[in-house]
Design a protein around this motif. Sequence first.
Motif, PDB file in Angstrom:
ATOM      1  N   MET A  16       0.767  -1.000   0.560  1.00 26.99           N
ATOM      2  CA  MET A  16      -0.294  -0.190  -0.385  1.00 26.99           C
ATOM      3  C   MET A  16       1.074   1.152  -0.025  1.00 26.99           C
ATOM      4  O   MET A  16       2.084   1.569   0.343  1.00 26.99           O
ATOM      5  CB  MET A  16      -0.973   0.591   1.111  1.00 26.99           C
ATOM      6  N   PRO A  17       0.188   2.366  -0.575  1.00 29.30           N
ATOM      7  CA  PRO A  17       1.186   3.461  -0.688  1.00 29.30           C
ATOM      8  C   PRO A  17       1.404   4.190   1.158  1.00 29.30           C
ATOM      9  O   PRO A  17       1.716   5.279   1.556  1.00 29.30           O
ATOM     10  CB  PRO A  17       0.262   4.468  -1.313  1.00 29.30           C
ATOM     11  N   TYR A  18       0.434   3.716   2.135  1.00 29.87           N
ATOM     12  CA  TYR A  18       1.028   4.226   3.165  1.00 29.87           C
ATOM     13  C   TYR A  18       0.889   3.055   4.435  1.00 29.87           C
ATOM     14  O   TYR A  18       0.380   1.101   4.370  1.00 29.87           O
ATOM     15  CB  TYR A  18       0.117   5.013   4.040  1.00 29.87           C
ATOM     16  N   LEU A  19       1.911   3.276   6.186  1.00 28.95           N
ATOM     17  CA  LEU A  19       1.927   1.965   6.494  1.00 28.95           C
ATOM     18  C   LEU A  19       0.331   0.917   7.002  1.00 28.95           C
ATOM     19  O   LEU A  19      -0.463   2.446   8.042  1.00 28.95           O
ATOM     20  CB  LEU A  19       2.686   2.373   7.201  1.00 28.95           C
ATOM     21  N   LEU A  20      -0.531  -0.323   7.455  1.00 24.64           N
ATOM     22  CA  LEU A  20      -1.267  -0.395   7.822  1.00 24.64           C
ATOM     23  C   LEU A  20      -1.239  -0.544   9.168  1.00 24.64           C
ATOM     24  O   LEU A  20      -2.312  -0.591   9.758  1.00 24.64           O
ATOM     25  CB  LEU A  20      -1.039  -1.679   7.457  1.00 24.64           C
ATOM     26  N   ASP A  21       0.530  -0.320  10.301  1.00 23.18           N
ATOM     27  CA  ASP A  21       0.897  -0.626  11.002  1.00 23.18           C
ATOM     28  C   ASP A  21       0.741   0.233  11.932  1.00 23.18           C
ATOM     29  O   ASP A  21       1.378   1.341  12.741  1.00 23.18           O
ATOM     30  CB  ASP A  21       1.306  -1.558  11.569  1.00 23.18           C
ATOM     31  N   ALA A  22       0.626   1.904  11.412  1.00 28.08           N
ATOM     32  CA  ALA A  22       0.558   2.890  11.816  1.00 28.08           C
ATOM     33  C   ALA A  22       0.078   3.596  13.224  1.00 28.08           C
ATOM     34  O   ALA A  22       0.162   4.113  13.663  1.00 28.08           O
ATOM     35  CB  ALA A  22      -0.071   4.245  10.920  1.00 28.08           C
ATOM     36  N   ILE A  23      -1.201   2.410  13.045  1.00 30.28           N
ATOM     37  CA  ILE A  23      -1.661   2.283  14.917  1.00 30.28           C
ATOM     38  C   ILE A  23      -1.985   1.328  15.394  1.00 30.28           C
ATOM     39  O   ILE A  23      -1.398   0.095  14.439  1.00 30.28           O
ATOM     40  CB  ILE A  23      -3.334   2.613  14.696  1.00 30.28           C
TER      41      ILE A  23
END
Length: 338
Positions: free
Chosen positions: A329-336
């Motif tokens: 993905m273009p961003y992290l899925l584990d950002a939280i």
Amino acid sequence: MSLWNELLAPKAQSLNTTQLAVGFVAPIADQGLIALDGEESAHFLHGQLTNDVEHLAAGEARLAGYCSPKGRLLASFLMWRNDNTLLLQLPRDIQAAVQKRLSMFVLRAKTKLSDATEQPAHQVVIGLGGVLAEAVLQTWFEPLPARPYGLLQHPLGTLIRLADAFGAPRYQWLMNQEVARTVLPELAERLTVGDAASWQLSSIHAGVPQISKATQEQFVPQMINFELLGGVNFKKGCYPGQEIVARSQYLGKLKRRTTLVTIPDQAAVAGAEVFATADPEQPCGMIVNTAPNGRGGIDALVEMKLAAIEAASVRLGSADGTALEFHSMPYLLDAIDV
């Protein structure tokens, strides 16, 4: 979009990701607009949506969700202000029903909802992206919005920078027919002309899901990464489903996310279930959005269990179905911490 069909439809093609990354223009043909007019419009929406409406600035757009009392998304919006009007953009296939439902809760609030899709300022809506798009847009706009979800009101229309894809900005340009008749031919000379599915493919690669008729009431906002995209404000106060959305965030109960995949089966559609080979008896997730990828299959955003994403052994329709190919993905899925 009759003017698009008249001027550019013969040149339009279904683009692949390589073509999108270089530079493209495409129609945004499946979206409608709900307008809210009246001095209490922002206050009304603030109590209905997942994001802050009362502090929405004139030079920005925001994502927002509309939930059922159970915290499940009935709609997802791109919202912005135009003078004294608030605008909500969403798929046309759910616009009428969502507009009717919102209107039921207006009560004494000084606001009026209307369908703004065919208003003169919004009669032609196009999307642009890829490496070349910025330079082409600078023919008419200077400066361009500096960040995703920046907005520019201009005599030539409304320009909104959306989430990037393929390492380059994407833009939505809403304009009247007079402007479109002037700019569309030049855009077609300088950018590759895509069809409506090409724009949808760019949105999928930007990692931005959208609720449609097939997926209403299926997902809590975090399941489709909506808070990672700035579509949920956890400090704004109450709205339908707010307690459930907040509980999912802070009590660590969410075990699902949305990720990007390729499926070599053009029959895959939003709402279809997917199955992990490690647990074949029950679905592990659901397709949120799809678009033809120009290579014989579809690319999709698919909501599923985090364990299934990690194992990356998931199939369409059943554990014996077509295999999904996973992408970053273009961003992290584990950002939280979920």
